[in-house]
Design an enzyme around this catalytic site. Structure first.
Site, PDB file in Angstrom:
ATOM      1  N   ASP A   1      44.305  32.812  49.295  1.00 50.90           N
ATOM      2  CA  ASP A   1      42.797  32.532  48.557  1.00 50.90           C
ATOM      3  C   ASP A   1      42.241  33.341  49.334  1.00 50.90           C
ATOM      4  O   ASP A   1      40.579  32.776  49.069  1.00 50.90           O
ATOM      5  CB  ASP A   1      42.455  31.005  49.555  1.00 50.90           C
ATOM      6  CG  ASP A   1      42.077  30.316  48.716  1.00 50.90           C
ATOM      7  OD1 ASP A   1      40.860  30.740  47.292  1.00 50.90           O
ATOM      8  OD2 ASP A   1      41.686  28.685  48.858  1.00 50.90           O
TER       9      ASP A   1
ATOM     10  N   LYS B   1      47.376  28.171  36.379  1.00 44.49           N
ATOM     11  CA  LYS B   1      46.738  27.097  37.345  1.00 44.49           C
ATOM     12  C   LYS B   1      45.929  25.653  37.422  1.00 44.49           C
ATOM     13  O   LYS B   1      45.306  25.487  35.805  1.00 44.49           O
ATOM     14  CB  LYS B   1      45.667  27.972  38.548  1.00 44.49           C
ATOM     15  CG  LYS B   1      45.109  27.342  38.760  1.00 44.49           C
ATOM     16  CD  LYS B   1      45.826  27.513  40.550  1.00 44.49           C
ATOM     17  CE  LYS B   1      44.428  27.221  41.222  1.00 44.49           C
ATOM     18  NZ  LYS B   1      43.518  27.635  42.225  1.00 44.49           N
TER      19      LYS B   1
HETATM   20  N1  ARG Z   1      40.569  26.634  47.939  1.00 45.49           N
HETATM   21  C1  ARG Z   1      40.956  25.803  48.838  1.00 45.49           C
HETATM   22  C2  ARG Z   1      40.431  24.020  48.738  1.00 45.49           C
HETATM   23  O1  ARG Z   1      39.076  24.350  48.335  1.00 45.49           O
HETATM   24  C3  ARG Z   1      40.128  26.484  49.999  1.00 45.49           C
HETATM   25  C4  ARG Z   1      41.219  25.647  51.206  1.00 45.49           C
HETATM   26  C5  ARG Z   1      41.053  26.116  52.892  1.00 45.49           C
HETATM   27  N2  ARG Z   1      41.530  25.574  53.814  1.00 45.49           N
HETATM   28  C6  ARG Z   1      42.895  25.688  54.424  1.00 45.49           C
HETATM   29  N3  ARG Z   1      42.833  25.069  55.506  1.00 45.49           N
HETATM   30  N4  ARG Z   1      43.305  26.470  54.084  1.00 45.49           N
HETATM   31  O2  ARG Z   1      40.453  23.341  48.915  1.00 45.49           O
END
Ligand code: ARG
Length: 407
Positions: A323, A190
């Site tokens: 996530d 990753k």
């Molecule tokens: N881990 C990701 C980041 O910090 C989360 C993004 C979450 N937001 C979303 N709209 N998917 O960028």
């Protein structure tokens, strides 16, 4: 797994053939040891001797689900500066609890896209050894990232000299980092191609690794037989990652038509965490998410959902990636209804979390559908998810590798 040598007959209202989209009703699935022996219409006379019959009437059988983006060793209520208090051993213990929650939610396979201290690899191996129960974990180890980027830790001032383990700058340094992760057990790579929402001081839309560095990472990983996932919100970073040959792009918030076309040409998978925004904006502040991150989320969430609709319409290869870890583990299934709300059919959302994910991981000869000869990862939900996708939030039966994990 022959220790568990056991034959099961699962009788349900129906089973979904995720490849054809057809419903088999009523359905009987026979499992012997850790393999699926047969999937078909019920035939009570044909039950193998000594089999344990499990009655799942009123329910639909599906293959075990895949979540292609989780952080099992992270907790949703510990964000921002609170995370500085968490050591890698502490995170590994958290991961034990979260692995079980994930499995109970019907997710029998995950990709863990980044963990400090190789805690995800320790967790994966403890699950394989049978010390704790959890999904099949495909683990990345520390995520690669540029100095000061989304995959670095930027919370402290320079006097503290804190750099995340995956930080590497330059083509040879990133190749060395890929080799190091492989040495310590990673089964995929990753990296962070752009800024992000939850990192301090990064511009969410701005590219971070250069094209040259991304190409070096992917070339090295592919050479060694590993797939690569790139975190990318911004348009340029998405394009560079696809051009570099990544297997999946995560988030994909500010995608444009050219990037969609590139992904289609290359067969790149999109893994879009479109439930996440609801948790971040609803609960994030209490959990310690920084005000600047909440501001960034307000600019990303709605756009990402519009991008999801566009990508689905265009026919990009889509997988299910939540996530989780940013939001609570076990709530992974909440994303299904959002995937349908923002453009997928119920079947497409289920395919994203089964056969498509298995293909991304190159595990589709073993997993991802209910077919004779495949590994016995099977779940059941109440009613028919092709009619009401929200039933995916409540998985009532889980079998992994021929073992009943939840009933
Ligand atoms: N881990 C990701 C980041 O910090 C989360 C993004 C979450 N937001 C979303 N709209 N998917 O960028």
């Amino acid at each position: 797994s022959s220790v568990y040598a056991q034959t099961y007959v699962l009788n349900a209202d129906s089973a979904i053939d995720v490849v054809s989209g057809k419903l088999i009703s009523p359905a009987t699935v026979v499992v012997e040891d850790n393999k699926i022996i047969s999937v078909g219409k019920s035939n009570r006379k044909a039950y193998p001797k000594g089999a344990e019959v499990i009655d799942l009437s009123g329910h639909t059988l599906l293959p075990g689900l895949f979540d292609m983006h989780v952080h099992l060793t992270s907790d949703a209520h510990v964000h921002g500066y609170k995370r500085l208090q968490r050591t890698a051993p502490r995170a590994a213990i958290t991961g034990v609890r979260n692995a079980k929650r994930t499995l109970d939610a019907g997710f029998t396979s995950v990709r863990n896209l980044g963990a400090a201290g190789y805690a995800d690899i320790a967790l994966r191996d403890a699950i394989i050894d049978g010390d704790v129960s959890g999904p099949r974990v495909n683990a990345a180890g520390p995520s690669l990232g540029i100095t000061g980027g989304h995959c670095d830790n930027n919370l402290l001032t320079h006097e503290h000299k804190v750099f995340s383990e995956g930080v590497a700058d330059g083509p040879w340094a990133v190749r060395q980092k890929v080799r190091e992760n492989i040495k310590y057990g990673a089964n995929l790579i990753k990296f962070c191609a752009t800024g992000g929402v939850l990192s301090k001081g990064t511009k969410v839309g701005a590219q971070q690794y250069s094209q040259e560095e991304m190409t070096a990472i992917v070339t090295e990983a592919h050479l060694r037989g590993l797939t690569v996932a790139a975190h990318a919100h911004g348009t340029d970073g998405i394009k560079s990652a696809i051009k570099a040959g990544v297997n999946s792009v995560e988030h994909v918030s500010f995608v444009d038509d050219e990037a969609i076309q590139l992904a289609k040409d290359k067969g790149t998978y999109f893994s879009m965490d479109i439930y996440n925004t609801e948790y971040i904006l609803g609960e994030g502040e209490k959990a310690g998410i920084l005000p600047e991150s909440l501001d960034k989320e307000r600019k990303v969430g709605a756009t990402q959902r519009a991008s999801f609709t566009k990508a689905v319409k265009a026919g990009v290869n889509m997988v299910f990636g939540s996530d989780a870890g940013v939001y609570p583990h076990g709530d992974n299934g909440k994303q299904f209804s959002r995937m349908v709300k923002f453009g997928m059919t119920e079947l497409q959302a289920i395919q994203a979390a089964t056969i498509n994910s298995a293909m991304l991981l190159k595990q589709n000869t073993q997993l991802g559908s209910l077919e004779a000869g495949k590994l016995a990862d099977i779940i059941a939900v109440k009613g028919n998810p092709l009619k009401d996708i929200s039933v995916m939030e409540n998985v009532i039966f889980v079998m992994k590798d021929g073992r009943v994990e939840k009933q």
